[in-house]
Design an enzyme around this catalytic site. Structure first.
Site, PDB file in Angstrom:
ATOM      1  N   MET A  55       0.845  -1.175   0.000  1.00  0.00           N
ATOM      2  CA  MET A  55       0.000   0.000   0.000  1.00  0.00           C
ATOM      3  C   MET A  55       0.896   1.246   0.000  1.00  0.00           C
ATOM      4  O   MET A  55       1.492   1.575   1.016  1.00  0.00           O
ATOM      5  CB  MET A  55      -0.916  -0.018   1.222  1.00  0.00           C
ATOM      6  N   PRO A  56       0.993   1.939  -1.129  1.00  0.00           N
ATOM      7  CA  PRO A  56       1.810   3.150  -1.182  1.00  0.00           C
ATOM      8  C   PRO A  56       1.207   4.281  -0.347  1.00  0.00           C
ATOM      9  O   PRO A  56      -0.017   4.422  -0.255  1.00  0.00           O
ATOM     10  CB  PRO A  56       1.796   3.540  -2.657  1.00  0.00           C
ATOM     11  N   TYR A  57       2.102   5.043   0.244  1.00  0.00           N
ATOM     12  CA  TYR A  57       1.703   6.216   1.042  1.00  0.00           C
ATOM     13  C   TYR A  57       2.543   7.390   0.563  1.00  0.00           C
ATOM     14  O   TYR A  57       3.771   7.326   0.587  1.00  0.00           O
ATOM     15  CB  TYR A  57       1.958   5.936   2.525  1.00  0.00           C
TER      16      TYR A  57
END
Length: 66
Positions: free
Chosen positions: A1-3
């Protein structure tokens, strides 16, 4: 999950501009890394110009010099 965390000075950025940043950052991760946009988180932090320094001066003072 990219942030992704985008930090900008708090200088009249519109909701539309923020949405463009969110969409653009999300699309960049999709295009470059093949990430799923549904799990990509983008947060925009607006920092007061008194709290943002460049070259030993706060942005508030730099803006006044222009």
């Amino acid at each position: 999950m990219p942030y992704v965390n985008i930090k900008i000075t708090n200088e009249d950025v519109t909701k539309e501009q923020k949405l463009a940043l969110i969409k653009g950052a999300t699309q960049l991760l999709v295009d470059v890394l093949g990430k799923n946009p549904a799990t990509t988180v983008v947060v925009i932090d607006e920092v007061e110009t008194d709290n943002w320094g460049i070259g030993g001066e706060c942005v508030t003072q730099l803006r006044k010099q222009k």
